[in-house]
Motif scaffolding. Structure first.
Motif, PDB file in Angstrom:
ATOM      1  N   SER A   1       0.824  -1.209   0.000  1.00 25.36           N
ATOM      2  CA  SER A   1       0.000   0.000   0.000  1.00 25.36           C
ATOM      3  C   SER A   1       0.856   1.256   0.000  1.00 25.36           C
ATOM      4  CB  SER A   1      -0.939   0.007   1.213  1.00 25.36           C
ATOM      5  OG  SER A   1      -1.887  -1.035   1.126  1.00 25.36           O
ATOM      6  N   HIS A   2       1.911   1.259   0.810  1.00 28.51           N
ATOM      7  CA  HIS A   2       2.777   2.438   0.849  1.00 28.51           C
ATOM      8  C   HIS A   2       3.546   2.603  -0.453  1.00 28.51           C
ATOM      9  CE1 HIS A   2       2.021   3.739   4.956  1.00 28.51           C
ATOM     10  NE2 HIS A   2       2.019   2.463   5.312  1.00 28.51           N
ATOM     11  N   ALA A   3       4.037   1.501  -1.009  1.00 23.88           N
ATOM     12  CA  ALA A   3       4.765   1.585  -2.280  1.00 23.88           C
ATOM     13  C   ALA A   3       3.845   2.066  -3.394  1.00 23.88           C
ATOM     14  CB  ALA A   3       5.354   0.224  -2.636  1.00 23.88           C
ATOM     15  N   LEU A   4       2.619   1.571  -3.416  1.00 21.70           N
ATOM     16  CA  LEU A   4       1.666   1.966  -4.456  1.00 21.70           C
ATOM     17  C   LEU A   4       1.301   3.443  -4.315  1.00 21.70           C
ATOM     18  CD1 LEU A   4      -0.167   1.214  -6.817  1.00 21.70           C
ATOM     19  CD2 LEU A   4      -1.895   0.495  -5.151  1.00 21.70           C
ATOM     20  N   ASN A   5       1.027   3.890  -3.086  1.00 17.45           N
ATOM     21  CA  ASN A   5       0.645   5.290  -2.881  1.00 17.45           C
ATOM     22  C   ASN A   5       1.769   6.249  -3.238  1.00 17.45           C
ATOM     23  OD1 ASN A   5      -2.077   6.102  -0.969  1.00 17.45           O
ATOM     24  ND2 ASN A   5      -1.651   3.941  -1.355  1.00 17.45           N
ATOM     25  N   ASN A   6       3.009   5.841  -2.990  1.00 20.28           N
ATOM     26  CA  ASN A   6       4.133   6.685  -3.385  1.00 20.28           C
ATOM     27  C   ASN A   6       4.101   6.979  -4.882  1.00 20.28           C
ATOM     28  OD1 ASN A   6       5.111   6.671  -0.775  1.00 20.28           O
ATOM     29  ND2 ASN A   6       6.636   5.068  -1.151  1.00 20.28           N
ATOM     30  N   ALA A   7       3.667   5.993  -5.650  1.00 17.70           N
ATOM     31  CA  ALA A   7       3.644   6.138  -7.109  1.00 17.70           C
ATOM     32  C   ALA A   7       2.381   6.821  -7.615  1.00 17.70           C
ATOM     33  CB  ALA A   7       3.791   4.766  -7.763  1.00 17.70           C
ATOM     34  N   THR A   8       1.225   6.505  -7.024  1.00 14.14           N
ATOM     35  CA  THR A   8      -0.044   7.002  -7.559  1.00 14.14           C
ATOM     36  C   THR A   8      -0.375   8.424  -7.118  1.00 14.14           C
ATOM     37  OG1 THR A   8      -1.284   6.033  -5.706  1.00 14.14           O
ATOM     38  CG2 THR A   8      -1.040   4.684  -7.708  1.00 14.14           C
ATOM     39  N   LEU A   9       0.209   8.864  -6.006  1.00  8.87           N
ATOM     40  CA  LEU A   9      -0.202  10.137  -5.403  1.00  8.87           C
ATOM     41  C   LEU A   9      -0.168  11.323  -6.372  1.00  8.87           C
ATOM     42  CD1 LEU A   9      -1.125  11.633  -2.870  1.00  8.87           C
ATOM     43  CD2 LEU A   9       1.287  11.906  -2.240  1.00  8.87           C
ATOM     44  N   PRO A  10       0.923  11.574  -7.102  1.00  5.50           N
ATOM     45  CA  PRO A  10       0.922  12.745  -7.988  1.00  5.50           C
ATOM     46  C   PRO A  10      -0.174  12.703  -9.047  1.00  5.50           C
ATOM     47  CG  PRO A  10       3.139  11.860  -7.729  1.00  5.50           C
ATOM     48  CD  PRO A  10       2.207  10.858  -7.150  1.00  5.50           C
ATOM     49  N   PHE A  11      -0.429  11.519  -9.574  1.00  6.77           N
ATOM     50  CA  PHE A  11      -1.451  11.380 -10.611  1.00  6.77           C
ATOM     51  C   PHE A  11      -2.854  11.540 -10.017  1.00  6.77           C
ATOM     52  CE2 PHE A  11       2.251   9.046 -12.167  1.00  6.77           C
ATOM     53  CZ  PHE A  11       2.376   9.563 -13.447  1.00  6.77           C
ATOM     54  N   GLY A  12      -3.071  10.953  -8.849  1.00  3.86           N
ATOM     55  CA  GLY A  12      -4.372  11.094  -8.195  1.00  3.86           C
ATOM     56  C   GLY A  12      -4.674  12.531  -7.829  1.00  3.86           C
ATOM     57  N   LEU A  13      -3.666  13.238  -7.338  1.00  5.86           N
ATOM     58  CA  LEU A  13      -3.857  14.649  -7.004  1.00  5.86           C
ATOM     59  C   LEU A  13      -4.180  15.470  -8.247  1.00  5.86           C
ATOM     60  CD1 LEU A  13      -0.980  15.190  -4.402  1.00  5.86           C
ATOM     61  CD2 LEU A  13      -3.449  15.253  -3.944  1.00  5.86           C
ATOM     62  N   ALA A  14      -3.537  15.143  -9.362  1.00  8.99           N
ATOM     63  CA  ALA A  14      -3.826  15.857 -10.605  1.00  8.99           C
ATOM     64  C   ALA A  14      -5.277  15.644 -11.030  1.00  8.99           C
ATOM     65  CB  ALA A  14      -2.876  15.396 -11.705  1.00  8.99           C
ATOM     66  N   LEU A  15      -5.759  14.404 -10.926  1.00 12.94           N
ATOM     67  CA  LEU A  15      -7.148  14.116 -11.274  1.00 12.94           C
ATOM     68  C   LEU A  15      -8.113  14.822 -10.335  1.00 12.94           C
ATOM     69  CD1 LEU A  15      -6.882  10.305 -12.064  1.00 12.94           C
ATOM     70  CD2 LEU A  15      -7.565  12.086 -13.689  1.00 12.94           C
TER      71      LEU A  15
END
Length: 371
Positions: free
Chosen positions: A310-324
């Motif tokens: 979960s932590h590894a995935l969130n590290n990667a997805t966070l910038p894209f999720g924030l953009a959306l």
């Protein structure tokens, strides 16, 4: 934007779409986050911890799906979740649609905007949101193979790394990408005899340099694959065609050439698997046997280690999720790499490999959004 995080309901799936740290990032940027009660239990994050991060807590998944402008998950929505999605709502998660016509049909029917982690790209042509889970799955593949090889599990009774005076196990990794690299690293670390097959000569050169000759690298011809599979104690299926169904590289006839009690771990099972005899399993019942060969085909392998995953995935997805969350559909128009993640929009399939795999009409992401 109101961002919703439902609890994952796939069998033995303990990851969570947003960690408390990620929730705090959304809240600090002015977004609201609604987390289903218990969604973070698998990573030891209580409802109170999510409240402290700034989230509101919903009693049910229905409350999340009904209220959220964007739903952030980990695994593909189950059919009961698809039925709760609606037009104008963004879904941001792994989808793996190519081998899953039912989910695809349900997403089309919902009218939602479905953005798949696994097809978002980066400037180097990589898959940055798939990579962290591929790293985890590659490492877990060797652990799973080691357990399955033990005699009480029906395996050959072989220790992967051997001991002094006794040969180590032969591990064959089919595919030299992120999964293959990390599987090979784990196998080498245990002392196994490792071979990696791939069709990219530049990648084989990279791998050869990385391992300094500790692994054998082979160009993946049919003959080389047949020979290596027949001699292997463990075969790791690590072949990926982004967004498309995995190629079936090992037929049942070839499976019969393997040693009784040998193990295959099909990490490509999310995309349909690269062995003819593969079908998805769960952590509850991870293996089955065909022609004396043990198959491990768990479709959410990283779910077994949810804290790391979960932590590894969130590290990667966070910038894209924030953009959306900040820009909605405009984020897709502004960023071609994020736009590559768009698989379904308002009833149209917008990723060509998915459309081709399922024989569905294809509309480009740009045209679908413009319409």
């Amino acid at each position: 934007m109101l961002v919703g995080v439902p609890k994952e309901i796939k069998t033995h799936e303990y990851r969570v779409g947003l960690t408390p740290a990620a929730v705090r990032e959304y809240v600090q940027r002015g977004h609201k986050v609604l987390v289903q009660s218990g969604a973070g239990a698998g990573i030891g994050a209580s409802d109170d911890i999510y409240r402290q991060a700034g989230a509101d807590i919903a009693k049910t998944a229905q409350d999340v799906f009904k209220s959220a402008d964007m739903v952030v998950k980990v695994k593909e929505p189950q059919l009961e979740e698809c039925a709760q999605l609606r037009e104008g709502q963004i879904l941001f998660t792994y989808l793996h649609l190519a081998p899953d016509p039912q989910q695809t049909a349900a997403l089309i029917k919902s009218g939602c905007t479905a953005v798949a982690y696994e097809t978002v790209t980066d400037e180097r042509g990589g898959l940055p949101l798939l990579a962290p889970m591929s790293e985890v799955a590659g490492r877990l593949a060797i652990e799973a193979a080691g357990v399955a090889l033990k005699r009480p599990a029906g395996g050959r009774g072989l220790l992967i790394g051997g001991v002094p005076g006794v040969p180590a196990g032969r591990v064959v990794v089919v595919g030299g990408g992120v999964v293959g690299l990390h599987a090979a690293r784990m196998a080498v670390g245990l002392g196994a005899e490792v071979t990696i097959l791939d069709r990219s000569l530049p990648r084989l050169r990279e791998l050869d340099e990385m391992f300094a000759g500790r692994v054998r690298t082979l160009y993946s011809t049919f003959e080389a694959l047949d020979n290596e599979v027949a001699a292997a104690d463990v075969v790791i299926g690590a072949v990926l065609v982004p967004g498309a169904s995995a190629p079936k590289l090992v037929s049942r006839d070839k499976l019969k050439t393997m040693k009784p009690g040998a193990v295959i771990v099909d990490v490509a099972i999310d995309q349909g698997g690269c062995f003819e005899t593969s079908h998805a399993t769960t952590h509850a019942e991870p293996t089955y046997v065909v022609d004396g060969v043990i198959h491990y085909c768990v479709a959410n392998m990283p779910g077994a280690v949810p804290v790391t995953s979960s932590h590894a995935l969130n590290n990667a997805t966070l910038p894209f999720g924030l953009a959306l969350a900040t820009s909605g559909l405009n984020a897709l128009l502004a960023n071609p790499h994020l736009r590559n993640g768009l698989n379904v929009h308002k009833g149209k399939v917008t990723y060509k490999a998915v459309a081709d795999s399922l024989n569905l009409p294809y509309v480009s992401a740009e045209n679908a959004i413009a319409a």
